[in-house]
Write an enzyme that holds these catalytic residues in place. Structure first.
Site, PDB file in Angstrom:
ATOM      1  N   ILE A  55       0.839  -1.202   0.000  1.00 47.70           N
ATOM      2  CA  ILE A  55       0.000   0.000   0.000  1.00 47.70           C
ATOM      3  C   ILE A  55       0.879   1.260   0.000  1.00 47.70           C
ATOM      4  O   ILE A  55       1.817   1.363   0.793  1.00 47.70           O
ATOM      5  CB  ILE A  55      -0.903   0.033   1.251  1.00 47.70           C
ATOM      6  CG1 ILE A  55      -1.826  -1.191   1.246  1.00 47.70           C
ATOM      7  CG2 ILE A  55      -1.717   1.330   1.312  1.00 47.70           C
ATOM      8  CD1 ILE A  55      -2.565  -1.387   2.553  1.00 47.70           C
ATOM      9  N   HIS A  57       0.567   4.697   1.139  1.00 47.26           N
ATOM     10  CA  HIS A  57      -0.354   5.398   2.044  1.00 47.26           C
ATOM     11  C   HIS A  57      -0.434   6.896   1.736  1.00 47.26           C
ATOM     12  O   HIS A  57       0.578   7.512   1.417  1.00 47.26           O
ATOM     13  CB  HIS A  57       0.112   5.223   3.492  1.00 47.26           C
ATOM     14  CG  HIS A  57       0.049   3.810   3.979  1.00 47.26           C
ATOM     15  ND1 HIS A  57      -1.112   3.237   4.436  1.00 47.26           N
ATOM     16  CD2 HIS A  57       1.008   2.851   4.076  1.00 47.26           C
ATOM     17  CE1 HIS A  57      -0.862   1.979   4.794  1.00 47.26           C
ATOM     18  NE2 HIS A  57       0.422   1.718   4.590  1.00 47.26           N
ATOM     19  N   CYS A 409      -1.333 -20.630 -16.718  1.00 40.91           N
ATOM     20  CA  CYS A 409      -2.336 -20.007 -15.845  1.00 40.91           C
ATOM     21  C   CYS A 409      -2.242 -18.481 -15.907  1.00 40.91           C
ATOM     22  O   CYS A 409      -3.244 -17.785 -15.929  1.00 40.91           O
ATOM     23  CB  CYS A 409      -2.178 -20.478 -14.418  1.00 40.91           C
ATOM     24  SG  CYS A 409      -2.236 -22.262 -14.225  1.00 40.91           S
TER      25      CYS A 409
END
Lengths: 495, 417
Positions: A55, A57, A409
């Protein structure tokens, strides 16, 4: 001083190749310096960075009274340019801190005021209606939210790889499998001893993460200690893609910022992290209790998320220091600079930390002359699947490597795996974290043998020396030595 | 490889090769098989043990021998097999044309036109992520099939001291294989109260080699920093949760997973084929046609089989109908749906037509003995036992349906005294 020593003297030796060490390395590569980065693992970013939540921030969760509070907003602002230059995946998806009751809603108002005073852009209070409209899968009992549009997501390992690749292209020397065993004080420099060599440097930067206190001990400093705090994260099936569109935070308490819902850059949802103190600096185990804590908390905020959707789980260690804040600065040992205690929001702050370290080095007498050949950009990795049909046709006809699908995949071709190995991948995890080969639904069940063969070929090592992530993480044993008379431990790449 | 074929078969394992041959037998001119590996034959190529072919060839063959017979026939019949090739997309262009986008080493990215398509992509193994084992994440936790490829195709051992979670057939086969290569196999741990593999494999691979099978037991934790060092195993209660008070530790450097197979239907889903949530494969009519006209399916992509002989049987049927479709034959839709009832987990195909004989494949939910298998009021078949690990195969003669005018038949398995 004899000429031989003078010739191989480094201006700066960085101990630790997490995102902080890599960000400093890249910043230093702008200047005409001789810099080396010593990484204990097989590749950079394999420690705490790899397990970071990813993240970026906005910065309204922490006040300016702490160093980490001051570095987060400028760190966040630097990511757009870094993303443009280095090409790692990054997207500002925004963040919602959600309030469960009126008291919490009041706290959001305080956070908004705090954020605005620090220059966090675009903060906005959302009432229940707006929250329900924008994030219809969140609990209807939530009373409102604080929206922070500058929050972003990245893949933290990819960030570390991009930084080090660019630093290396601009002259940085990288040593892997090179843990600092000791640091010797000399008259006018320091010497870092690794299993392979002794590295003389005028400045040593200690970015050793959960081991930073031990590295500081090596030069006789004992003014801080690291108490690792473990965080478990749970990655959820792709079918939950889109259940939430933004990062979802509960209102933080005095103790923790709580369990988050994270739409990762790749589109899957991740939930976590827990926060448990541990004495074991290698303890990255996940636990039943951790899973219970995470899902109990998340269910209250977002009922459609349940434990059965887990497809992978992992844990990492935050390098929390005794002071609770970042410890960045020169020390009583001349030339030895600490960059320690970097826990959340360390990833966000890392570019700002790197700039701060430049200032410290300058103040400490290092002359910074611009590197005239500095190129801030990386060649972007070829992403076959993301190209137009025309471009794919062109690629596949010009290079048969694009015609060979290795990881079906995640649709990664042989050419992309070659590229990753050419850019520094030395292990299965190194390949996987660069292009997702082996990260999909079969978890490498089909593509592992081919990727192992490619690593062996390109690194010119026998197949049984290919590892999952370096050290003793061997994968296979040659049949000849594996018979009933075989003795001893498995083959280790460091033997 | 041409630009246009009557039939394109996706996957060159036993299902794909069987379907390709049957499509030619049905009178088509040209068939293409797209194979992702360097050679056709599929997973059979790594199954070097014997026990294949008892039904289809009436003799016991190894996996590679079984595959070779079909590969040789494909060569003899001039079927185009494109190796190292991967289908990246599929589209239904018009009633008569399907487009298959193929990426291959040899031809780059090309678009092939065809009349009908057979899906024969097989299945993949379930992984650690699907069952959530707490602990660390060291090297040495891998699926049994990957270990089989390492040992039988690459000439490497996955480790020296092996534990196996799950008693699927590949795990049982690998237990024996690794003992024969000098490894220690500390045990097979199965969370259910019965094995998930064929009885013959439990006897021939575990019992004959003194490998313990711990039923109602699971791996509760994995230990080891870089490489597996040990596992904690524990018996489970009725809720399948481990009872940690009775847990013990097994030292090992490898944990093989044999915890189930999943049909690989991402391509089928991408074109909108309706899937059966239980089998994980497409819903098919009695001609093996999916919900998309002209797209057929067979083998492990449709439902997971225990025996390749029945894959072949199913593939020959799918190939025949795909071939007929390419020649312009359009059959009236099936009129009877087949519905799994008491103690029936699934049955394939999903519909029947009264005008021809059928073979139905089904699995029970729970072990039951003795029991009776009922198909509506039409069939009452006494069985000495049923277990989920062993597929049940049932033939239905057309005369049985002569006096049946309903549109729905339920299959039940009930206890019998």
């Amino acid at each position: 001083m004899c000429a031989a020593v003078e010739r191989r003297m480094y201006d700066v030796a960085i101990i630790g190749g997490g995102v902080v060490g890599c960000a400093i390395a890249r910043e230093l590569s702008r200047f005409a310096l001789r810099t080396v980065l010593l990484e204990k693992d097989a590749e950079v970013g394999f420690g705490t960075s790899k397990t970071n939540s990813g993240i970026i921030h906005p910065g309204h969760h922490s006040s300016n009274e702490t160093l980490k509070g001051r570095l987060v907003v400028p760190g966040n602002a630097l990511f757009d340019q870094l993303h443009d230059e280095l090409g790692f995946a990054f997207r500002r998806i925004g963040e919602l801190t959600v309030a469960r009751d009126k008291d919490e809603f009041g706290k959001l108002e305080e956070m908004k005021a705090l954020g605005e005073s620090k220059g966090v852009p675009g903060l906005e209070m959302w009432d229940r209606d707006k929250l329900n409209r924008e994030e219809p899968n969140l609990s209807r009992s939530l009373v409102g939210a604080l929206h922070a549009p500058s929050a972003g997501v990245i893949n933290p390992y990819e960030f570390a790889f991009a930084l080090i690749e660019n630093a290396q292209a601009n002259g940085l020397e990288l040593r892997v499998d090179a843990p600092a065993l000791d640091v010797d004080l000399r008259d006018d420099h320091l010497e870092v001893r690794t299993p392979q060599e002794s590295v003389p440097a005028r400045f040593v930067i200690n970015c050793a993460g959960v081991f930073a206190d031990r590295v500081a001990n090596m030069v006789g400093l004992d003014d801080f200690a690291i108490h690792p705090r473990k965080g478990e994260e749970y990655l959820l099936d792709k079918r939950l893609r889109g259940v939430v569109r933004r990062l979802i935070f509960p209102v933080p308490t005095a103790v923790t910022k709580g369990i988050l819902i994270i739409p990762t850059y790749d589109g899957t949802l991740m939930v976590g992290p827990t926060a448990e103190d541990t004495d074991d600096r290698y303890d990255v185990t996940t636990t039943r209790e951790g899973a219970e804590k995470v899902f109990e908390s998340v269910r209250k905020i977002c009922p459609p998320i349940d434990e059965r959707a887990t497809i992978a789980e992992f844990a990492g260690l935050r390098a929390a220091s005794t002071s609770g804040d970042f410890i960045i600065g020169p020390t009583s040992v001349r030339g030895f600079i600490n960059v320690a205690g970097i826990q959340s929001p360390g990833l966000t702050a890392s570019p700002a930390i790197a700039r701060m370290v430049l200032d410290i080095l300058r103040d400490e007498g290092l002359s910074l002359v611009e590197n005239p050949d500095f190129d801030p950009t990386n060649e972007p990795p070829p992403r076959f699947e993301q190209q137009s049909v025309e471009r794919r046709e062109e690629l596949a006809s010009s290079d048969p490597g694009f015609g060979r699908m290795v990881c079906r995949c995640e649709t990664v071709t042989e050419a992309e795996i070659s590229f990753a190995i050419d850019r520094g991948a030395r292990t299965l995890d190194g390949v996987k974290f660069r292009n997702r080969a082996g990260m999909g639904r079969c978890q490498g069940g089909f593509c592992t043998p081919r990727i192992m063969e490619m690593l062996a070929e390109k690194l010119d090592i026998p197949l049984h020396e290919v590892t999952k992530r370096g050290g003793g993480s061997w994968l296979v044993i040659p049949m000849e030595s594996g018979g009933s008379n075989a003795e001893g431990d498995g083959p280790c790449s460091d033997e | 490889m041409n630009r246009r074929y009557d039939v394109v078969v996706i996957g060159g394992g036993p299902a794909g090769l069987g379907a390709a041959l049957a499509a030619l037998d049905a009178g088509t001119e040209s068939v293409l098989v797209v194979e992702r590996e360097p050679e056709a034959g599929g997973i059979l190529r790594q199954c070097i043990h014997s026990g294949f072919g008892l039904h289809h060839f009436k003799e016991e063959l190894t996996g590679p021998e079984y595959a070779e017979r079909f590969v040789q026939k494909a060569i003899d019949r001039d079927i185009d097999v494109v190796p190292n090739a991967y289908v990246t997309g599929l589209a239904l262009d018009s009633d008569d044309t399907r487009l298959v986008r193929v990426l291959s080493e040899r031809d780059g990215l090309s678009t092939i036109e065809c009349s009908s398509v057979v899906l024969a992509m097989g299945c993949r193994e379930r992984t650690r992520g699907a069952i959530r084992i707490p602990g660390s994440r060291p090297a040495g936790v891998l699926t049994a099939g990957l270990a089989q490829k390492m040992v039988n195709m690459m000439g490497y051992l996955p480790g020296r001291r092996i534990a196996i979670l799950g008693s699927g057939d590949i795990g049982l086969i690998m237990a024996r294989r690794l003992v024969l290569e000098g490894c220690d196999v500390v045990g097979v741990f199965e969370i259910l109260p019965y094995s998930n593999g064929l009885t013959r494999n439990v006897v021939q691979c575990l019992d004959d080699y003194g490998i313990p099978l711990h039923l109602s037991t699971t791996v509760a934790e994995i230990h080891g920093r870089d490489r597996v060092e040990a596992i904690t195993v524990a018996p489970v209660g009725a809720d399948l949760q481990p009872d940690m008070s009775k847990a013990w530790r097994e030292t090992c450097d490898t944990l093989l997973l044999s915890i189930g197979l999943i049909p690989e239907n991402e391509l089928s889903q991408s074109i909108g084929a309706n899937l059966d949530l239980v089998t994980g494969g497409p819903i098919v009519s009695s001609s093996m046609e999916t919900s998309l006209p002209g797209v057929f399916a067979c083998g492990n992509v449709l439902h997971v089989h225990d025996l390749v002989d029945f894959v072949t049987e199913e593939a020959l049927r799918a190939g025949r109908f795909a071939g007929q479709w390419a020649r312009g034959v359009r059959r009236p839709p099936d009129t009877v749906s087949l519905v799994p009832g008491r103690n029936v987990r699934y049955s394939v195909p999903h519909t029947l037509s009264p005008d021809r004989p059928h073979t139905i494949y089904l699995r029970c939910k729970e072990r039951m003995q003795p029991c009776v298998l009922r198909v509506g009021d039409l069939i009452n078949k006494k069985l000495s036992f049923v277990v989920p690990a062993e597929m049940i195969r049932l033939k239905i003669r057309p005369s049985l349906l002569d006096n049946f005018y309903g549109d729905r038949l339920t299959i039940d398995i009930d206890p019998r005294d």
